[in-house]
Design a protein around this motif. Structure first.
Motif, short mmCIF file in Angstrom:
data_model
loop_
_atom_site.label_atom_id
_atom_site.label_comp_id
_atom_site.label_asym_id
_atom_site.label_seq_id
_atom_site.Cartn_x
_atom_site.Cartn_y
_atom_site.Cartn_z
N ALA A 18 42.42 40.10 28.73
CA ALA A 18 43.70 39.43 28.98
C ALA A 18 43.58 38.04 29.61
O ALA A 18 44.25 37.11 29.16
CB ALA A 18 44.59 40.32 29.84
N PRO A 19 42.73 37.83 30.61
CA PRO A 19 42.69 36.49 31.21
C PRO A 19 41.92 35.44 30.40
O PRO A 19 41.89 34.28 30.78
CB PRO A 19 42.01 36.71 32.56
CG PRO A 19 41.54 38.08 32.60
CD PRO A 19 41.99 38.79 31.38
N GLN A 20 41.32 35.84 29.30
CA GLN A 20 40.54 34.89 28.51
C GLN A 20 41.45 34.13 27.56
O GLN A 20 42.08 34.70 26.69
CB GLN A 20 39.46 35.62 27.72
CG GLN A 20 38.45 36.31 28.59
CD GLN A 20 37.39 37.00 27.79
OE1 GLN A 20 36.99 36.52 26.73
NE2 GLN A 20 36.92 38.14 28.27
N THR A 21 41.54 32.83 27.76
CA THR A 21 42.36 31.97 26.90
C THR A 21 41.48 30.89 26.30
O THR A 21 40.38 30.63 26.81
CB THR A 21 43.50 31.31 27.70
OG1 THR A 21 42.93 30.47 28.69
CG2 THR A 21 44.39 32.35 28.35
N PRO A 22 41.92 30.22 25.24
CA PRO A 22 41.09 29.16 24.64
C PRO A 22 40.83 27.98 25.59
O PRO A 22 39.80 27.33 25.49
CB PRO A 22 41.90 28.70 23.44
CG PRO A 22 42.83 29.81 23.14
CD PRO A 22 43.09 30.51 24.44
N THR A 23 41.74 27.71 26.51
CA THR A 23 41.56 26.56 27.39
C THR A 23 40.84 26.91 28.68
O THR A 23 40.15 26.07 29.25
CB THR A 23 42.93 25.94 27.73
OG1 THR A 23 43.75 26.95 28.32
CG2 THR A 23 43.58 25.38 26.50
N GLU A 24 41.00 28.14 29.16
CA GLU A 24 40.37 28.52 30.42
C GLU A 24 39.99 29.99 30.38
O GLU A 24 40.76 30.83 29.95
CB GLU A 24 41.34 28.27 31.58
CG GLU A 24 40.75 28.58 32.92
CD GLU A 24 41.71 28.32 34.06
OE1 GLU A 24 41.25 28.32 35.19
OE2 GLU A 24 42.91 28.12 33.81
N ASN A 25 38.81 30.29 30.85
CA ASN A 25 38.34 31.66 30.89
C ASN A 25 38.07 32.03 32.35
O ASN A 25 37.00 31.75 32.89
CB ASN A 25 37.08 31.82 30.04
CG ASN A 25 36.74 33.25 29.80
OD1 ASN A 25 37.10 34.12 30.58
ND2 ASN A 25 36.03 33.51 28.74
N ILE A 26 39.05 32.66 32.97
CA ILE A 26 38.96 32.99 34.38
C ILE A 26 37.85 34.00 34.65
O ILE A 26 37.11 33.89 35.63
CB ILE A 26 40.32 33.54 34.89
CG1 ILE A 26 41.38 32.46 34.74
CG2 ILE A 26 40.22 34.00 36.32
CD1 ILE A 26 42.79 32.97 34.93
N VAL A 27 37.69 34.97 33.76
CA VAL A 27 36.66 36.01 33.95
C VAL A 27 35.27 35.38 33.93
O VAL A 27 34.43 35.68 34.78
CB VAL A 27 36.78 37.09 32.86
CG1 VAL A 27 35.68 38.12 33.00
CG2 VAL A 27 38.14 37.75 32.91
N LEU A 28 35.04 34.48 33.01
CA LEU A 28 33.74 33.83 32.90
C LEU A 28 33.46 32.97 34.13
O LEU A 28 32.35 32.96 34.66
CB LEU A 28 33.68 32.98 31.63
CG LEU A 28 32.35 32.37 31.27
CD1 LEU A 28 31.27 33.44 31.15
CD2 LEU A 28 32.46 31.61 29.98
N ARG A 29 34.48 32.28 34.60
CA ARG A 29 34.31 31.45 35.79
C ARG A 29 33.98 32.30 37.01
O ARG A 29 33.10 31.98 37.81
CB ARG A 29 35.57 30.62 36.04
CG ARG A 29 35.39 29.60 37.14
CD ARG A 29 36.60 28.74 37.33
NE ARG A 29 37.70 29.57 37.81
CZ ARG A 29 38.97 29.38 37.52
NH1 ARG A 29 39.31 28.41 36.72
NH2 ARG A 29 39.90 30.16 37.99
N LYS A 30 34.66 33.45 37.16
CA LYS A 30 34.39 34.35 38.29
C LYS A 30 32.99 34.95 38.20
O LYS A 30 32.32 35.12 39.22
CB LYS A 30 35.44 35.46 38.37
CG LYS A 30 36.81 34.96 38.73
CD LYS A 30 36.82 34.43 40.14
CE LYS A 30 38.22 33.97 40.50
NZ LYS A 30 38.26 33.31 41.79
N LEU A 31 32.56 35.30 36.99
CA LEU A 31 31.20 35.81 36.82
C LEU A 31 30.16 34.77 37.22
O LEU A 31 29.17 35.09 37.88
CB LEU A 31 30.96 36.24 35.37
CG LEU A 31 31.48 37.60 34.94
CD1 LEU A 31 31.28 37.79 33.45
CD2 LEU A 31 30.80 38.70 35.71
N LEU A 32 30.40 33.54 36.84
CA LEU A 32 29.47 32.46 37.17
C LEU A 32 29.46 32.18 38.67
O LEU A 32 28.40 31.97 39.26
CB LEU A 32 29.84 31.21 36.38
CG LEU A 32 28.80 30.11 36.32
CD1 LEU A 32 27.49 30.64 35.75
CD2 LEU A 32 29.30 28.96 35.48
N GLU A 33 30.63 32.22 39.31
CA GLU A 33 30.72 31.97 40.75
C GLU A 33 30.12 33.11 41.57
O GLU A 33 29.78 32.90 42.74
CB GLU A 33 32.18 31.77 41.16
CG GLU A 33 32.78 30.47 40.67
CD GLU A 33 34.28 30.39 40.96
OE1 GLU A 33 34.84 31.36 41.50
OE2 GLU A 33 34.86 29.35 40.66
#
Length: 69
Positions: A18-33
């Motif tokens: 659900a939070p994965q959008t073409p412009t921003e991927n919140i899940v990916l950013r949180k995994l990286l952080e």
């Protein structure tokens, strides 16, 4: 018991997809952080593989639960 597992997998899929959008991927950013991954590419690969594995597990559970013996 398998119904509970399928509900948990469905819930995890909703949280992942659900939070994965073409412009921003919140899940990916949180995994990286989180510091678990050394770079963006490894975090993205992990997210991609975990999403597909959960989708196939969910589908297999649905098929298995709907087979009548």
């Amino acid at each position: 018991m398998l119904h509970v597992i399928s509900v948990l997998i469905a819930f995890c899929l909703i949280i992942l997809i659900a939070p994965q959008t073409p412009t921003e991927n919140i899940v990916l950013r949180k995994l990286l952080e989180s510091g678990l991954f050394t770079n963006y590419s490894k975090a993205k690969d992990f997210l991609l593989w975990s999403t597909w594995i959960l989708i196939f597990l969910f589908l297999l559970l649905l098929i298995f639960l709907n087979i009548t013996f």
